[in-house]
Structure formats: structure tokens, C-alpha cells
Design a protein around this motif. Sequence first.
Motif, PDB file in Angstrom:
ATOM      1  N   GLY A 114       1.027  -1.244  -0.040  1.00 16.43           N
ATOM      2  CA  GLY A 114       0.170   0.025  -0.124  1.00 16.43           C
ATOM      3  C   GLY A 114       0.798   1.119  -0.024  1.00 16.43           C
ATOM      4  O   GLY A 114       1.792   1.410  -0.793  1.00 16.43           O
ATOM      5  N   ASP A 115       0.492   2.062   1.058  1.00 12.82           N
ATOM      6  CA  ASP A 115       1.390   3.461   0.992  1.00 12.82           C
ATOM      7  C   ASP A 115       2.511   3.260   1.780  1.00 12.82           C
ATOM      8  O   ASP A 115       3.213   4.243   2.210  1.00 12.82           O
ATOM      9  CB  ASP A 115       0.367   4.437   1.545  1.00 12.82           C
ATOM     10  N   GLY A 116       2.844   2.177   2.318  1.00 12.70           N
ATOM     11  CA  GLY A 116       4.091   1.880   3.153  1.00 12.70           C
ATOM     12  C   GLY A 116       4.075   2.250   4.629  1.00 12.70           C
ATOM     13  O   GLY A 116       4.993   2.222   5.129  1.00 12.70           O
ATOM     14  N   LYS A 128      14.286  -2.384   3.408  1.00 13.38           N
ATOM     15  CA  LYS A 128      12.896  -2.819   3.285  1.00 13.38           C
ATOM     16  C   LYS A 128      12.651  -2.888   1.654  1.00 13.38           C
ATOM     17  O   LYS A 128      13.239  -1.891   1.019  1.00 13.38           O
ATOM     18  CB  LYS A 128      12.103  -1.658   3.702  1.00 13.38           C
ATOM     19  N   TYR A 129      11.880  -3.943   1.415  1.00 12.39           N
ATOM     20  CA  TYR A 129      11.259  -4.134   0.044  1.00 12.39           C
ATOM     21  C   TYR A 129       9.814  -4.311   0.248  1.00 12.39           C
ATOM     22  O   TYR A 129       9.122  -4.601   1.267  1.00 12.39           O
ATOM     23  CB  TYR A 129      11.767  -5.507  -0.268  1.00 12.39           C
ATOM     24  N   ALA A 130       9.195  -4.057  -0.979  1.00 14.43           N
ATOM     25  CA  ALA A 130       7.732  -4.062  -1.040  1.00 14.43           C
ATOM     26  C   ALA A 130       7.126  -4.586  -2.213  1.00 14.43           C
ATOM     27  O   ALA A 130       7.753  -4.680  -3.280  1.00 14.43           O
ATOM     28  CB  ALA A 130       7.217  -2.606  -0.730  1.00 14.43           C
ATOM     29  N   LEU A 141       6.596   4.617  -3.041  1.00 11.90           N
ATOM     30  CA  LEU A 141       7.451   3.769  -2.307  1.00 11.90           C
ATOM     31  C   LEU A 141       9.008   3.878  -2.552  1.00 11.90           C
ATOM     32  O   LEU A 141       9.982   3.967  -1.558  1.00 11.90           O
ATOM     33  CB  LEU A 141       6.711   2.358  -2.130  1.00 11.90           C
ATOM     34  N   ARG A 142       9.181   3.924  -3.724  1.00 10.16           N
ATOM     35  CA  ARG A 142      10.641   4.013  -4.308  1.00 10.16           C
ATOM     36  C   ARG A 142      11.014   5.228  -3.959  1.00 10.16           C
ATOM     37  O   ARG A 142      12.450   5.404  -3.597  1.00 10.16           O
ATOM     38  CB  ARG A 142      10.574   3.708  -5.772  1.00 10.16           C
ATOM     39  N   SER A 147      12.538  -0.533  -2.027  1.00 12.81           N
ATOM     40  CA  SER A 147      12.749  -1.208  -3.343  1.00 12.81           C
ATOM     41  C   SER A 147      11.264  -1.936  -3.481  1.00 12.81           C
ATOM     42  O   SER A 147      10.847  -2.720  -2.668  1.00 12.81           O
ATOM     43  CB  SER A 147      13.911  -2.287  -3.311  1.00 12.81           C
ATOM     44  N   SER A 148      10.739  -1.424  -4.864  1.00 13.06           N
ATOM     45  CA  SER A 148       9.133  -2.079  -4.783  1.00 13.06           C
ATOM     46  C   SER A 148       9.109  -3.036  -6.167  1.00 13.06           C
ATOM     47  O   SER A 148       9.698  -2.477  -7.251  1.00 13.06           O
ATOM     48  CB  SER A 148       8.407  -0.879  -4.856  1.00 13.06           C
TER      49      SER A 148
END
Length: 291
Positions: A114-116, A128-130, A141-142, A147-148
Motif C-alpha cells: 500500500g502506501d508503506g 525494506k522491500y515491497a 514507495l521508491r 525497493s518495490s
Amino acid sequence: MSTRFSECPCCHSKSLQLSNNKNYTPPKSSMDFFYGGYSKIENVVSCLQCGFKFINNLADNYESFYQNFGNEDQGYSDGDVKRAEFYQDFKCRIKTQVGISLDSFESVLDIGAGDGEFLFSLNDEIVKYAIEPSPLLRNNLRKNNVSSYKDISEVPKEKKFQLITMNDLLEHVEDPNEFISKVMDYLEPDGIIIISVPDYSRLPARILGNNYYLTTPMHFSYFTWRSMKALLKNNDCVGEALIIKAPMMKAKLSDALKWLKIKPTKSISNILDLVPIGYRSNFIAVVRKVK
């Protein structure tokens, strides 16, 4: 009876019951898809053994609704939901009841980020990765050094994580059993997976059945505590799941009205937003990889 799964993906029982919705009308907009309720679902299948339920015929082109999530008409900030405060309570509850500090890991993959807000609640030192399908949210997020990826298939096969989280995600995937197996490949030995989903063991969900407010086209699966434990037990590389209640989510009254398909005028919304509400809709499953 033809169903999307020939047996329950959680407990493998073949005792399935199909119910068709005589008042069904297909979702035509993102709001229909996310908040349309049971009226926008054609049919639901129930497992008579573990209580798991799933939508049999998924909405056409549902991927497009997810792609558009986060635009002006549908965003994570609707109703001023106190997500940052919720995730602090979320972390505290896991630490006190499970004995795991989510700030102690070196790397985390949040699937359906989502919005992190969850990722940003964690220690700044954690890498953190998403995974997030919305291009708008993924780009945001980026910009915040996360890292998304659009899909788990884009994550490099050699990449492993100490912690993988899925907050309000598993109920949105077509095959939860298959998805869990894919996710396990990215978890380090002794790593932790945390899953939060709507709780269909709750008394209101049991009483209201398909009319429960979280029964809506965006939720493909409906989990009880028993069905979640059975689902995770299918994977022989994990230990037994520990399940706890999620903390209360705090919001404004206007946030609740969208689930009831009520859209007040702006002036009335301003008055209603003076009324804070709290609700508990989810449970949390915590499981460790042991092989």
C-alpha cells in the motif's frame, strides 16, 4: 457442483457447499469492487469442515481495479484511518504476546504494501522491500527508498528475507495455498512470516454470514482461525502458527459509512468526522520457517 477449488485449499476437505446470489449484479467501478458488498458477488463456496469460504466466480478484469487503487477516488487515507498508530500497536502486540520484536530484523518484504505505512513504522536500519500492484503507490514507495515490485514473480529468485509480512493481502489472492508456497521460497531459514486477514471467526461474521460487511468482491477468501492454521500446516517447512487478535483500528465515522454504501454530503461528513470510532476486524498469524 463445479467450484473453483475441487477441495478446500486450507484443510483439503471435499465437503464444500455452493451458494448462489439471486440478487447479484457485477461490479462496474472500483467502489463497487472494494465496497459493493455481497450484492456484487455471484456465488460463495463454504468448507463445512474448517469454515473457510471463497468466491467461486471472481469479478471480471479485477486486476484493473487493483491497478487503480490509490487514486483520488479510492485511497488509503480515506476516513483518516489512524494506520500509523495501528501499526505501532500491531508491533507492540506481537512483541508482548509472541515475543518477537519486528524492529530486530535486518530485512523485510511487505507484500501488498500500500502506501508503506507498516514499513515506515519499522526501524530505519531495516532494509525494506515491497510488493504493490498500484503504479502510483509503488512509485511513492521508491521515492522513500523502498525497493518495490509489482508482483512476487519480479523479486530475484536468490533474494531471501528474514521477515515477510502480509497485512490485508492473502484474502486478495486467487489461490492462497499456492501463494504461501511461493512466498516461502523467499524466506530465510528460521525466518518469520506474519499474516493479518479479516477474521471470520468473529461472532458478527458467524451470525451475518455472507451479509457481513467484509464480504465483498475484493476479498476472494474468508478465513477463520481454524482454516488459517490448516492452510499454514500444508507447508511442511514451517512450524505451527500462533494466532492472536489484531489491535483496534481507529478511524473517523465517515470511514465506516463507505462499507454501508452511505455517502453523506460534505457538510454532514464534516460533522460525522468529529466522531471517532474504533473497530477490530482482523486476526494475526505468526509462523516460523523451520526447514
